[in-house]
Design a protein around this motif. Structure first.
Motif, PDB file in Angstrom:
ATOM      1  N   TRP A 283      37.008 -21.352 -56.139  1.00 59.33           N
ATOM      2  CA  TRP A 283      35.813 -20.505 -56.075  1.00 59.33           C
ATOM      3  C   TRP A 283      36.183 -19.046 -56.316  1.00 59.33           C
ATOM      4  O   TRP A 283      37.194 -18.561 -55.807  1.00 59.33           O
ATOM      5  N   GLN A 284      35.330 -18.372 -57.087  1.00 60.29           N
ATOM      6  CA  GLN A 284      35.450 -16.934 -57.252  1.00 60.29           C
ATOM      7  C   GLN A 284      34.587 -16.229 -56.211  1.00 60.29           C
ATOM      8  O   GLN A 284      33.487 -16.685 -55.896  1.00 60.29           O
ATOM      9  N   LEU A 285      35.112 -15.111 -55.714  1.00 62.44           N
ATOM     10  CA  LEU A 285      34.382 -14.307 -54.740  1.00 62.44           C
ATOM     11  C   LEU A 285      34.077 -12.939 -55.355  1.00 62.44           C
ATOM     12  O   LEU A 285      34.978 -12.318 -55.923  1.00 62.44           O
ATOM     13  N   PRO A 286      32.838 -12.449 -55.256  1.00 63.19           N
ATOM     14  CA  PRO A 286      32.581 -11.077 -55.680  1.00 63.19           C
ATOM     15  C   PRO A 286      33.240 -10.133 -54.681  1.00 63.19           C
ATOM     16  O   PRO A 286      33.262 -10.411 -53.477  1.00 63.19           O
ATOM     17  N   ARG A 287      33.805  -9.043 -55.176  1.00 63.55           N
ATOM     18  CA  ARG A 287      34.504  -8.115 -54.288  1.00 63.55           C
ATOM     19  C   ARG A 287      33.840  -6.740 -54.352  1.00 63.55           C
ATOM     20  O   ARG A 287      33.651  -6.182 -55.427  1.00 63.55           O
ATOM     21  N   LEU A 288      33.489  -6.233 -53.176  1.00 67.35           N
ATOM     22  CA  LEU A 288      32.872  -4.912 -53.058  1.00 67.35           C
ATOM     23  C   LEU A 288      33.917  -3.948 -52.512  1.00 67.35           C
ATOM     24  O   LEU A 288      34.399  -4.123 -51.392  1.00 67.35           O
ATOM     25  N   SER A 289      34.276  -2.946 -53.318  1.00 67.18           N
ATOM     26  CA  SER A 289      35.390  -2.064 -52.976  1.00 67.18           C
ATOM     27  C   SER A 289      34.910  -0.684 -52.523  1.00 67.18           C
ATOM     28  O   SER A 289      33.893  -0.168 -52.995  1.00 67.18           O
ATOM     29  N   ARG A 290      35.700  -0.089 -51.638  1.00 71.03           N
ATOM     30  CA  ARG A 290      35.401   1.225 -51.083  1.00 71.03           C
ATOM     31  C   ARG A 290      36.371   2.252 -51.672  1.00 71.03           C
ATOM     32  O   ARG A 290      37.584   2.049 -51.665  1.00 71.03           O
TER      33      ARG A 290
ATOM     34  N   GLN B 283      30.839 -18.154 -43.507  1.00 71.56           N
ATOM     35  CA  GLN B 283      29.952 -19.303 -43.583  1.00 71.56           C
ATOM     36  C   GLN B 283      29.860 -19.832 -45.006  1.00 71.56           C
ATOM     37  O   GLN B 283      29.870 -21.048 -45.228  1.00 71.56           O
ATOM     38  N   ALA B 284      29.824 -18.925 -45.983  1.00 64.90           N
ATOM     39  CA  ALA B 284      29.762 -19.346 -47.388  1.00 64.90           C
ATOM     40  C   ALA B 284      31.034 -20.087 -47.788  1.00 64.90           C
ATOM     41  O   ALA B 284      30.980 -21.067 -48.552  1.00 64.90           O
TER      42      ALA B 284
ATOM     43  N   ALA C 224      31.376 -23.909 -49.074  1.00 65.12           N
ATOM     44  CA  ALA C 224      31.991 -24.176 -50.378  1.00 65.12           C
ATOM     45  C   ALA C 224      33.065 -25.253 -50.277  1.00 65.12           C
ATOM     46  O   ALA C 224      33.236 -26.064 -51.194  1.00 65.12           O
ATOM     47  N   MET C 225      33.792 -25.268 -49.171  1.00 65.45           N
ATOM     48  CA  MET C 225      34.852 -26.258 -48.983  1.00 65.45           C
ATOM     49  C   MET C 225      34.305 -27.674 -48.885  1.00 65.45           C
ATOM     50  O   MET C 225      35.037 -28.646 -49.104  1.00 65.45           O
ATOM     51  N   GLN C 226      33.018 -27.807 -48.565  1.00 68.66           N
ATOM     52  CA  GLN C 226      32.401 -29.131 -48.483  1.00 68.66           C
ATOM     53  C   GLN C 226      31.841 -29.600 -49.819  1.00 68.66           C
ATOM     54  O   GLN C 226      31.457 -30.753 -49.967  1.00 68.66           O
TER      55      GLN C 226
ATOM     56  N   GLY D  82      33.768 -22.465 -59.182  1.00 69.98           N
ATOM     57  CA  GLY D  82      32.426 -22.029 -58.823  1.00 69.98           C
ATOM     58  C   GLY D  82      32.414 -20.557 -58.446  1.00 69.98           C
ATOM     59  O   GLY D  82      33.458 -19.904 -58.393  1.00 69.98           O
ATOM     60  N   GLN D  83      31.237 -20.027 -58.183  1.00 64.56           N
ATOM     61  CA  GLN D  83      31.083 -18.619 -57.810  1.00 64.56           C
ATOM     62  C   GLN D  83      30.251 -18.494 -56.543  1.00 64.56           C
ATOM     63  O   GLN D  83      29.156 -19.039 -56.460  1.00 64.56           O
TER      64      GLN D  83
END
Length: 252
Positions: A104-111, A90-91, A95-97, A155-156
């Motif tokens: 856009w930068q995306l925060p990444r949560l790693s396992r 959804q985000a 953002a595309m609009q 953007g972020q």
């Protein structure tokens, strides 16, 4: 229109989770570098746009090949071991609009070995992955490639992209070996110098930075394991770089 692009090789353990999470996209582009498992069969269940390029020249080159097949106005680059959650979906659509940004930068949560890592320098780990087609391309690096945006502002987003980076210690050791070799090759090509002393000092600094400065100790056992594996990767990178130089000097 959104094109999702990704590169694969023997990605069967992750690929269904990755592609299921982006089925909502208008187009999915997969470029494979010679899988010997059933990655290609699995990918074909999600998209008809599956291409094979086996002359491996690095992650950057391979991702640019995938980008060349994309036809959407926007492009989302994901790795086979990543997952776009419904909230992130959804985000991304919102953002595309937004006409103020071309990427856009995306925060990444790693396992890491069963634990989502929020310390040790692993979060938020912003990566530029969403962009208007024609405004960016990937650096031609063997490993740790970057998306270079040539037009517009970046953007972020705040919703994380999930990254299933290391399921177990076997994967950690395999990637330490592969990535340290590729990084050493890149540094050698750039004229960098290796050696035992540099290997020890840089590895020690990497451990201190990961475990203490970036609060890796807050992640318990896995935080210590991460600091050690990061230090190992640095140690072997500088040693391999030394031997690349040594082999060249012997031949000359």
């Amino acid at each position: 229109m959104l094109s999702v692009i990704l590169i694969t090789k023997n990605a069967a353990p992750h690929i269904d989770r990755c592609l299921t999470a982006v089925r909502w996209a208008d187009e999915i582009i997969v470029v494979d570098s010679g899988s010997t498992d059933d990655t290609l069969i699995r990918c074909s269940a999600y998209t008809k746009h599956v291409f094979i390029h086996t002359d491996w020249q690095g992650f950057g080159v391979q991702k640019n090949r995938a980008l060349q097949y994309a036809t959407g106005d926007w492009v989302l680059s994901v790795d086979a071991d990543e997952e776009v959650t419904p909230i992130l979906q959804q985000a991304i659509l919102e953002a595309m609009q937004n006409q103020s940004y071309s990427a856009w930068q995306l925060p990444r949560l790693s396992r890491y070995c069963g634990r989502w890592m929020r310390h040790g320098g692993w979060y938020p780990d912003y990566v530029t992955r969403l962009f208007k087609r024609g405004t960016a391309q990937f650096s031609n690096d063997l490993v740790h490639e970057k998306l270079m945006v040539s037009q517009g502002k970046i953007g972020q987003l705040t919703t994380p992209l999930l990254h299933y980076s290391f399921a177990n210690l076997e994967e950690v050791l395999q990637k330490i070996n592969a990535y340290s070799s590729a990084s050493a090759q890149m540094q050698f090509a750039r004229g960098k110098q290796g050696g035992l002393g540099k290997a020890i000092l840089h590895a020690l600094w990497t451990f201190i930075r990961t475990y203490i400065i970036r609060l890796g100790f807050l992640e318990g056992r896995e935080g210590f394991m991460l600091a050690v594996s990061n230090a190992e990767g640095t140690y072997y990178r500088y040693l391999k770089l030394y031997y690349y130089q040594h082999n060249v000097s012997d031949k000359t």
